[in-house]
Each structure stands twice: as C-alpha cells, then as structure tokens.
Write a protein that holds these residues in place. Structure first.
Motif, PDB file in Angstrom:
ATOM      1  N   GLU A   1       0.914  -1.179  -0.151  1.00 62.54           N
ATOM      2  CA  GLU A   1       0.008   0.062  -0.059  1.00 62.54           C
ATOM      3  C   GLU A   1       0.875   1.294  -0.003  1.00 62.54           C
ATOM      4  OE1 GLU A   1      -3.586   1.585   2.836  1.00 62.54           O
ATOM      5  OE2 GLU A   1      -1.837   0.550   3.770  1.00 62.54           O
ATOM      6  N   LYS A   2       0.474   2.233  -0.648  1.00 61.63           N
ATOM      7  CA  LYS A   2       0.997   3.620  -0.715  1.00 61.63           C
ATOM      8  C   LYS A   2      -0.063   4.477  -0.277  1.00 61.63           C
ATOM      9  CE  LYS A   2       2.726   7.116  -3.898  1.00 61.63           C
ATOM     10  NZ  LYS A   2       2.910   7.394  -5.269  1.00 61.63           N
ATOM     11  N   VAL A   3       0.303   5.425   0.730  1.00 61.19           N
ATOM     12  CA  VAL A   3      -0.691   6.458   1.390  1.00 61.19           C
ATOM     13  C   VAL A   3      -0.282   7.615   0.806  1.00 61.19           C
ATOM     14  CG1 VAL A   3      -1.679   7.199   3.416  1.00 61.19           C
ATOM     15  CG2 VAL A   3      -1.106   4.986   3.330  1.00 61.19           C
ATOM     16  N   ALA A   4      -1.302   8.455   0.067  1.00 63.36           N
ATOM     17  CA  ALA A   4      -0.992   9.927  -0.355  1.00 63.36           C
ATOM     18  C   ALA A   4      -1.301  10.939   0.500  1.00 63.36           C
ATOM     19  CB  ALA A   4      -1.385  10.171  -1.841  1.00 63.36           C
ATOM     20  N   ASP A   5      -2.665  10.790   0.921  1.00 58.82           N
ATOM     21  CA  ASP A   5      -3.254  11.619   1.970  1.00 58.82           C
ATOM     22  C   ASP A   5      -3.834  10.875   3.086  1.00 58.82           C
ATOM     23  OD1 ASP A   5      -2.434  14.188   0.626  1.00 58.82           O
ATOM     24  OD2 ASP A   5      -4.163  14.046  -0.838  1.00 58.82           O
ATOM     25  N   PHE A   6      -4.528  11.441   3.872  1.00 60.81           N
ATOM     26  CA  PHE A   6      -5.402  10.714   4.874  1.00 60.81           C
ATOM     27  C   PHE A   6      -6.179   9.504   4.236  1.00 60.81           C
ATOM     28  CE2 PHE A   6      -9.275  10.174   7.435  1.00 60.81           C
ATOM     29  CZ  PHE A   6      -8.611   9.647   8.598  1.00 60.81           C
ATOM     30  N   ASP A   7      -6.980   9.807   3.089  1.00 64.81           N
ATOM     31  CA  ASP A   7      -7.926   8.610   2.591  1.00 64.81           C
ATOM     32  C   ASP A   7      -7.338   8.060   1.200  1.00 64.81           C
ATOM     33  OD1 ASP A   7      -9.660   8.691   4.579  1.00 64.81           O
ATOM     34  OD2 ASP A   7     -10.927  10.020   3.810  1.00 64.81           O
ATOM     35  N   ARG A   8      -6.476   8.847   0.600  1.00 66.69           N
ATOM     36  CA  ARG A   8      -5.956   8.418  -0.784  1.00 66.69           C
ATOM     37  C   ARG A   8      -4.903   7.199  -0.539  1.00 66.69           C
ATOM     38  NH1 ARG A   8      -5.608  13.270  -4.681  1.00 66.69           N
ATOM     39  NH2 ARG A   8      -3.285  12.757  -4.251  1.00 66.69           N
ATOM     40  N   ARG A   9      -5.174   6.104  -1.013  1.00 70.69           N
ATOM     41  CA  ARG A   9      -4.270   5.094  -0.858  1.00 70.69           C
ATOM     42  C   ARG A   9      -4.372   4.191  -2.199  1.00 70.69           C
ATOM     43  NH1 ARG A   9      -3.731   4.112   4.561  1.00 70.69           N
ATOM     44  NH2 ARG A   9      -5.231   5.190   5.979  1.00 70.69           N
ATOM     45  N   THR A  10      -3.154   3.843  -2.654  1.00 67.21           N
ATOM     46  CA  THR A  10      -3.052   2.901  -4.035  1.00 67.21           C
ATOM     47  C   THR A  10      -2.405   1.735  -3.422  1.00 67.21           C
ATOM     48  OG1 THR A  10      -0.963   4.090  -4.424  1.00 67.21           O
ATOM     49  CG2 THR A  10      -3.105   4.936  -5.534  1.00 67.21           C
ATOM     50  N   PHE A  11      -2.680   0.630  -4.197  1.00 66.05           N
ATOM     51  CA  PHE A  11      -2.086  -0.776  -3.976  1.00 66.05           C
ATOM     52  C   PHE A  11      -1.135  -1.214  -4.999  1.00 66.05           C
ATOM     53  CE2 PHE A  11      -5.849  -0.025  -1.106  1.00 66.05           C
ATOM     54  CZ  PHE A  11      -5.437  -0.536   0.036  1.00 66.05           C
ATOM     55  N   TYR A  12      -0.284  -1.878  -4.812  1.00 66.53           N
ATOM     56  CA  TYR A  12       0.643  -2.385  -5.884  1.00 66.53           C
ATOM     57  C   TYR A  12       1.015  -4.031  -5.561  1.00 66.53           C
ATOM     58  CZ  TYR A  12       2.103   2.318  -6.561  1.00 66.53           C
ATOM     59  OH  TYR A  12       1.922   3.726  -6.992  1.00 66.53           O
ATOM     60  N   SER A  13       0.960  -4.728  -6.396  1.00 69.37           N
ATOM     61  CA  SER A  13       1.450  -6.123  -6.525  1.00 69.37           C
ATOM     62  C   SER A  13       2.366  -6.158  -7.724  1.00 69.37           C
ATOM     63  CB  SER A  13       0.206  -6.874  -6.857  1.00 69.37           C
ATOM     64  OG  SER A  13       0.629  -8.270  -6.902  1.00 69.37           O
ATOM     65  N   ARG A  14       3.479  -7.027  -7.333  1.00 60.42           N
ATOM     66  CA  ARG A  14       4.594  -7.429  -7.921  1.00 60.42           C
ATOM     67  C   ARG A  14       5.166  -6.015  -8.631  1.00 60.42           C
ATOM     68  NH1 ARG A  14       3.218 -12.779 -10.991  1.00 60.42           N
ATOM     69  NH2 ARG A  14       2.292 -13.941  -9.153  1.00 60.42           N
ATOM     70  N   GLY A  15       5.236  -5.069  -7.708  1.00 62.55           N
ATOM     71  CA  GLY A  15       6.091  -3.684  -8.216  1.00 62.55           C
ATOM     72  C   GLY A  15       5.156  -2.893  -9.182  1.00 62.55           C
ATOM     73  N   PHE A  16       4.014  -3.091  -9.391  1.00 61.73           N
ATOM     74  CA  PHE A  16       2.914  -2.519 -10.413  1.00 61.73           C
ATOM     75  C   PHE A  16       1.838  -1.852  -9.679  1.00 61.73           C
ATOM     76  CE2 PHE A  16       5.686  -5.223 -12.996  1.00 61.73           C
ATOM     77  CZ  PHE A  16       5.909  -4.334 -14.177  1.00 61.73           C
ATOM     78  N   LEU A  17       1.117  -0.999 -10.098  1.00 59.97           N
ATOM     79  CA  LEU A  17      -0.017  -0.574  -9.673  1.00 59.97           C
ATOM     80  C   LEU A  17      -1.214  -1.452  -9.974  1.00 59.97           C
ATOM     81  CD1 LEU A  17      -1.540   2.066  -8.379  1.00 59.97           C
ATOM     82  CD2 LEU A  17      -1.819   2.828 -10.809  1.00 59.97           C
ATOM     83  N   ILE A  18      -2.129  -1.518  -9.104  1.00 59.94           N
ATOM     84  CA  ILE A  18      -3.183  -2.570  -9.197  1.00 59.94           C
ATOM     85  C   ILE A  18      -4.260  -1.475  -9.962  1.00 59.94           C
ATOM     86  CG2 ILE A  18      -4.995  -3.740  -8.292  1.00 59.94           C
ATOM     87  CD1 ILE A  18      -3.151  -4.668  -6.286  1.00 59.94           C
ATOM     88  N   ASP A  19      -4.499  -1.539 -11.218  1.00 56.89           N
ATOM     89  CA  ASP A  19      -5.578  -0.711 -11.902  1.00 56.89           C
ATOM     90  C   ASP A  19      -6.667  -1.535 -12.461  1.00 56.89           C
ATOM     91  OD1 ASP A  19      -3.969  -1.681 -13.841  1.00 56.89           O
ATOM     92  OD2 ASP A  19      -3.567  -0.027 -15.006  1.00 56.89           O
ATOM     93  N   ASN A  20      -6.604  -2.752 -12.253  1.00 53.77           N
ATOM     94  CA  ASN A  20      -7.636  -3.486 -12.701  1.00 53.77           C
ATOM     95  C   ASN A  20      -8.780  -4.244 -11.662  1.00 53.77           C
ATOM     96  OD1 ASN A  20      -9.249  -5.441 -14.343  1.00 53.77           O
ATOM     97  ND2 ASN A  20      -7.691  -6.711 -14.776  1.00 53.77           N
TER      98      ASN A  20
END
Length: 135
Positions: A53-72
């Motif tokens: 997980e990468k946290v940008a702000d209080f609620d904005r979180r992005t998730f990664y698997s195998r070094g790539f952003l999960i966008d699917n």
C-alpha cells in the motif's frame, strides 16, 4: 468452506476451481472479513498476501502487486475503473454487499483484454439464495 473446490471466475472467465487457475489467487471470504473485521476494500487489500500500500493523503491509498500499480478492478467479473489521479478514497469503500473478494496476482490482462502484470481485484456481490419471497 473449502476453497480449492469452490468455483470462481477470478483468473479466467470460466468457472474454475482455485487449484485449476494457473496464477496466484487469494480469495477473501465473507466469514474471514467478518472474523478479522475487514470493513473496507483497503482493509481487505492490506491483509492480502503480495499486496503493498502507498498512502498519499489521509484517505487516498493506492495498492501495488509485483511492483506495479493495481488498476484492474472488477465487480462480478465486469471491469470497473478506480482512476489513480482522481482517487478520492476508493479504498475506503464499504464491502458490506460483497460475498467475497478475489485477488489474482499476475498478468490478468491476457484474460480480460486490459491490465498490467500487477493484479486484478474482483468483488463478488451477494446473491439471493431463496426462491421464496418473504413477507
């Protein structure tokens, strides 16, 4: 429930057992979500093997698997979009109406026509299990 014999459509569009899917699959069931108090999509992804997980702000979180952003992201196997630049707390979305969350790590773009080599998150909704109308 024993999930090796439980059919799902996470890795392919066919109803295969978890054992038959040629990728790494994690199925987070409703009992597990209830027992571990996983109430949001972010809670589920934080507790899934191979997801960071990468946290940008209080609620904005992005998730990664195998070094790539999960966008699917999918709902009942139908692709949906969580746009990273407009992410307004999608990870905080409630999962009360989902029966299970299926996470397939790997290049699911080969099966769905789009995606990268990270992962695919499929949210399976609850279905009615009775043929009688209750009054």
């Amino acid at each position: 429930m024993f999930f090796n014999s439980y059919p799902n459509r996470a890795g392919t569009k066919m109803a295969l057992t978890t054992r038959d899917i040629p990728q790494s699959v994690s199925i987070i069931s409703k009992p597990r979500m209830r027992d571990q108090q996983l109430n949001t999509l972010g809670d589920v992804l934080r507790n899934t093997t191979g997801i960071t997980e990468k946290v940008a702000d209080f609620d904005r979180r992005t998730f990664y698997s195998r070094g790539f952003l999960i966008d699917n992201y999918q709902v009942d196997g139908i692709p949906t979009v969580f746009e990273e630049r407009w992410n307004l707390g999608d990870a905080a979305s409630d999962i009360a109406l989902y029966d299970r969350i299926e996470v397939v790590r790997g290049a699911t773009g080969l099966m769905t026509g789009a995606g990268n080599p990270s992962a695919s998150v499929n949210r399976e909704r609850k279905l009615a299990d009775s043929r009688e109308v209750s009054q």
